[in-house]
Design a protein around this motif. Sequence first.
Motif, PDB file in Angstrom:
ATOM      1  N   ASP A  88       9.692 -17.357 -14.027  1.00  0.00           N
ATOM      2  CA  ASP A  88      10.825 -18.160 -13.437  1.00  0.00           C
ATOM      3  C   ASP A  88      11.359 -19.305 -14.378  1.00  0.00           C
ATOM      4  OD1 ASP A  88      10.416 -16.438 -11.285  1.00  0.00           O
ATOM      5  OD2 ASP A  88       9.603 -17.755 -10.099  1.00  0.00           O
ATOM      6  N   GLN A  89      12.672 -19.349 -14.398  1.00  0.00           N
ATOM      7  CA  GLN A  89      13.002 -20.442 -15.438  1.00  0.00           C
ATOM      8  C   GLN A  89      14.295 -21.356 -14.590  1.00  0.00           C
ATOM      9  OE1 GLN A  89      12.023 -20.995 -18.507  1.00  0.00           O
ATOM     10  NE2 GLN A  89      10.952 -18.986 -19.261  1.00  0.00           N
ATOM     11  N   SER A  90      14.039 -22.563 -15.295  1.00  0.00           N
ATOM     12  CA  SER A  90      15.418 -23.502 -15.008  1.00  0.00           C
ATOM     13  C   SER A  90      15.838 -23.990 -16.210  1.00  0.00           C
ATOM     14  CB  SER A  90      14.844 -24.561 -14.207  1.00  0.00           C
ATOM     15  OG  SER A  90      14.026 -25.583 -15.000  1.00  0.00           O
ATOM     16  N   ILE A  91      16.861 -24.554 -16.114  1.00  0.00           N
ATOM     17  CA  ILE A  91      17.502 -25.077 -17.435  1.00  0.00           C
ATOM     18  C   ILE A  91      16.399 -26.220 -18.204  1.00  0.00           C
ATOM     19  CG2 ILE A  91      18.930 -27.131 -18.475  1.00  0.00           C
ATOM     20  CD1 ILE A  91      21.314 -25.698 -17.071  1.00  0.00           C
ATOM     21  N   GLU A  92      15.654 -26.932 -17.210  1.00  0.00           N
ATOM     22  CA  GLU A  92      14.597 -27.696 -17.872  1.00  0.00           C
ATOM     23  C   GLU A  92      13.435 -26.936 -18.722  1.00  0.00           C
ATOM     24  OE1 GLU A  92      14.156 -32.126 -15.556  1.00  0.00           O
ATOM     25  OE2 GLU A  92      12.921 -29.980 -14.744  1.00  0.00           O
ATOM     26  N   THR A  93      13.100 -25.871 -18.086  1.00  0.00           N
ATOM     27  CA  THR A  93      12.315 -25.092 -18.962  1.00  0.00           C
ATOM     28  C   THR A  93      12.797 -23.999 -19.947  1.00  0.00           C
ATOM     29  OG1 THR A  93      12.129 -23.162 -17.330  1.00  0.00           O
ATOM     30  CG2 THR A  93      10.640 -24.991 -16.920  1.00  0.00           C
ATOM     31  N   ALA A  94      14.061 -23.695 -19.747  1.00  0.00           N
ATOM     32  CA  ALA A  94      14.523 -22.521 -20.603  1.00  0.00           C
ATOM     33  C   ALA A  94      15.285 -23.033 -21.961  1.00  0.00           C
ATOM     34  CB  ALA A  94      15.649 -21.706 -19.839  1.00  0.00           C
ATOM     35  N   PHE A  95      15.548 -24.280 -21.849  1.00  0.00           N
ATOM     36  CA  PHE A  95      16.214 -24.835 -23.225  1.00  0.00           C
ATOM     37  C   PHE A  95      15.169 -24.997 -24.322  1.00  0.00           C
ATOM     38  CE2 PHE A  95      17.840 -28.276 -25.915  1.00  0.00           C
ATOM     39  CZ  PHE A  95      19.097 -28.024 -26.170  1.00  0.00           C
ATOM     40  N   GLY A  96      14.226 -25.442 -24.033  1.00  0.00           N
ATOM     41  CA  GLY A  96      12.820 -25.749 -25.168  1.00  0.00           C
ATOM     42  C   GLY A  96      12.531 -24.543 -25.646  1.00  0.00           C
ATOM     43  N   VAL A  97      12.521 -23.724 -24.917  1.00  0.00           N
ATOM     44  CA  VAL A  97      11.649 -21.930 -25.464  1.00  0.00           C
ATOM     45  C   VAL A  97      12.916 -21.168 -25.808  1.00  0.00           C
ATOM     46  CG1 VAL A  97       9.650 -22.684 -24.129  1.00  0.00           C
ATOM     47  CG2 VAL A  97      11.494 -21.104 -22.959  1.00  0.00           C
ATOM     48  N   SER A  98      14.071 -21.716 -25.739  1.00  0.00           N
ATOM     49  CA  SER A  98      15.426 -20.821 -26.102  1.00  0.00           C
ATOM     50  C   SER A  98      15.441 -19.306 -25.433  1.00  0.00           C
ATOM     51  CB  SER A  98      15.526 -20.599 -27.734  1.00  0.00           C
ATOM     52  OG  SER A  98      15.702 -21.571 -28.178  1.00  0.00           O
ATOM     53  N   CYS A  99      15.178 -19.543 -24.059  1.00  0.00           N
ATOM     54  CA  CYS A  99      15.068 -18.374 -23.252  1.00  0.00           C
ATOM     55  C   CYS A  99      16.320 -17.562 -23.090  1.00  0.00           C
ATOM     56  CB  CYS A  99      14.546 -18.696 -21.724  1.00  0.00           C
ATOM     57  SG  CYS A  99      14.147 -17.210 -20.860  1.00  0.00           S
ATOM     58  N   ILE A 100      16.470 -16.482 -23.740  1.00  0.00           N
ATOM     59  CA  ILE A 100      18.016 -15.841 -23.736  1.00  0.00           C
ATOM     60  C   ILE A 100      18.357 -15.203 -22.203  1.00  0.00           C
ATOM     61  CG2 ILE A 100      19.226 -14.165 -24.695  1.00  0.00           C
ATOM     62  CD1 ILE A 100      17.623 -14.507 -27.271  1.00  0.00           C
ATOM     63  N   TRP A 101      17.519 -14.490 -21.664  1.00  0.00           N
ATOM     64  CA  TRP A 101      17.764 -14.010 -20.515  1.00  0.00           C
ATOM     65  C   TRP A 101      18.332 -14.939 -19.439  1.00  0.00           C
ATOM     66  CZ3 TRP A 101      15.933 -15.361 -16.014  1.00  0.00           C
ATOM     67  CH2 TRP A 101      14.576 -15.694 -15.650  1.00  0.00           C
ATOM     68  N   PHE A 102      17.799 -16.153 -19.520  1.00  0.00           N
ATOM     69  CA  PHE A 102      18.154 -17.212 -18.478  1.00  0.00           C
ATOM     70  C   PHE A 102      19.726 -17.543 -18.842  1.00  0.00           C
ATOM     71  CE2 PHE A 102      19.105 -21.605 -17.438  1.00  0.00           C
ATOM     72  CZ  PHE A 102      18.452 -21.692 -16.147  1.00  0.00           C
TER      73      PHE A 102
ATOM     74  N   ASP B 211      23.551 -36.741 -20.694  1.00  0.00           N
ATOM     75  CA  ASP B 211      22.182 -37.567 -20.542  1.00  0.00           C
ATOM     76  C   ASP B 211      21.203 -36.204 -20.528  1.00  0.00           C
ATOM     77  OD1 ASP B 211      23.281 -39.820 -20.737  1.00  0.00           O
ATOM     78  OD2 ASP B 211      23.197 -40.296 -18.359  1.00  0.00           O
ATOM     79  N   LEU B 212      21.614 -35.338 -19.878  1.00  0.00           N
ATOM     80  CA  LEU B 212      20.542 -34.109 -19.620  1.00  0.00           C
ATOM     81  C   LEU B 212      20.446 -33.370 -21.019  1.00  0.00           C
ATOM     82  CD1 LEU B 212      18.776 -32.113 -18.131  1.00  0.00           C
ATOM     83  CD2 LEU B 212      20.750 -31.024 -17.605  1.00  0.00           C
ATOM     84  N   VAL B 213      21.257 -33.352 -21.588  1.00  0.00           N
ATOM     85  CA  VAL B 213      21.245 -32.334 -22.856  1.00  0.00           C
ATOM     86  C   VAL B 213      20.442 -33.386 -24.067  1.00  0.00           C
ATOM     87  CG1 VAL B 213      22.379 -31.179 -24.681  1.00  0.00           C
ATOM     88  CG2 VAL B 213      23.174 -30.955 -22.137  1.00  0.00           C
ATOM     89  N   GLU B 214      20.809 -34.741 -24.057  1.00  0.00           N
ATOM     90  CA  GLU B 214      20.338 -35.332 -24.914  1.00  0.00           C
ATOM     91  C   GLU B 214      18.690 -35.475 -24.702  1.00  0.00           C
ATOM     92  OE1 GLU B 214      22.441 -39.108 -24.704  1.00  0.00           O
ATOM     93  OE2 GLU B 214      23.399 -38.607 -26.540  1.00  0.00           O
ATOM     94  N   ARG B 215      18.450 -35.635 -23.532  1.00  0.00           N
ATOM     95  CA  ARG B 215      16.916 -35.610 -23.033  1.00  0.00           C
ATOM     96  C   ARG B 215      16.233 -34.136 -23.556  1.00  0.00           C
ATOM     97  NH1 ARG B 215      14.312 -33.873 -18.457  1.00  0.00           N
ATOM     98  NH2 ARG B 215      16.235 -33.726 -17.230  1.00  0.00           N
ATOM     99  N   LEU B 216      16.901 -32.922 -23.346  1.00  0.00           N
ATOM    100  CA  LEU B 216      16.372 -31.759 -23.442  1.00  0.00           C
ATOM    101  C   LEU B 216      16.151 -31.665 -25.109  1.00  0.00           C
ATOM    102  CD1 LEU B 216      18.207 -29.576 -21.245  1.00  0.00           C
ATOM    103  CD2 LEU B 216      16.014 -30.263 -20.708  1.00  0.00           C
ATOM    104  N   MET B 217      17.150 -32.312 -25.625  1.00  0.00           N
ATOM    105  CA  MET B 217      17.136 -32.100 -27.382  1.00  0.00           C
ATOM    106  C   MET B 217      15.991 -32.924 -28.119  1.00  0.00           C
ATOM    107  SD  MET B 217      21.072 -31.908 -28.147  1.00  0.00           S
ATOM    108  CE  MET B 217      20.863 -31.749 -30.071  1.00  0.00           C
TER     109      MET B 217
END
Length: 267
Positions: A103-117, A184-190
């Motif tokens: 299962d994925q959320s934006i917090e988990t999917a961004f860093g691992v580049s989860c395409i299906w999400f 703020d969110l995207v900066e944190r994820l990056m």
Amino acid sequence: MNRILAAMFCLMLSGVLPVHAEDAVLAELFQSRNVAGTLVISSQDGETIYVHNEERARTAYLPASTFKVLHTLIAMEEGGVADEKEVVPWDGKHRGPASWDRDQSIETAFGVSCIWFYQHLAGRMGSEVYTEYLKKTGYGNAQAGPDVRSFWLEGDLRISAMEQLDFLKGFHARRYPFNRASYDLVERLMLVDQSEMSMIRAKTGWVQKGKPEIGWYVGYVETLENVWFFAMNMDILEPEESRFRQIITMEALKSKGIWGNAGMKKL
């Protein structure tokens, strides 16, 4: 002298972009690994620019997962998810790395580049939403194409390394129509690394359509004195070469005293 000034004035009027000298240090980082690619590093004001292979730096490619920077902003702004913690259940189908098989959320999917999400989010929002924001941000050629679930992976969207820099500068300056919380969110994820002197925010990408495949690494380094933006892409002939995206970029930033410079002030 008058002739020189007149020629410069004509170039400005004609809209011809300046040509930057090839940087020998950056070139050696690619050549020593027998890698074909480009790297551009620019100060925030654009007065200092280091370039390897400017012709390629102005050549547009599919953005692949580097598009997740803008993609996440759009999803947060348009309700693709309620928030960064909303979970989309995995359907049990294996589509890539093991880190995607959950299962994925934006917090988990961004860093691992989860395409299906992100494809799921695209299906929720629709092509008109993307077309609107691509135009508002001037992202590459701003062409979403017919398939909303794959236009950044194998569709019509194209962006060059130089255009990646332009987008990132606009993102950092928060010039685009997104709310503060989304930025703020995207900066944190990056955020991928930080030291006592600086921090680096970045995103990888890997275009696996066609041969050679294309690897990306884009982002910026923040220090007290400046913000340095970078965009690199390279040909990937074998999967193990993908690691050179980060390796070459980080060595380049260190060689220019941008990252890991002991002389920088403490944040």
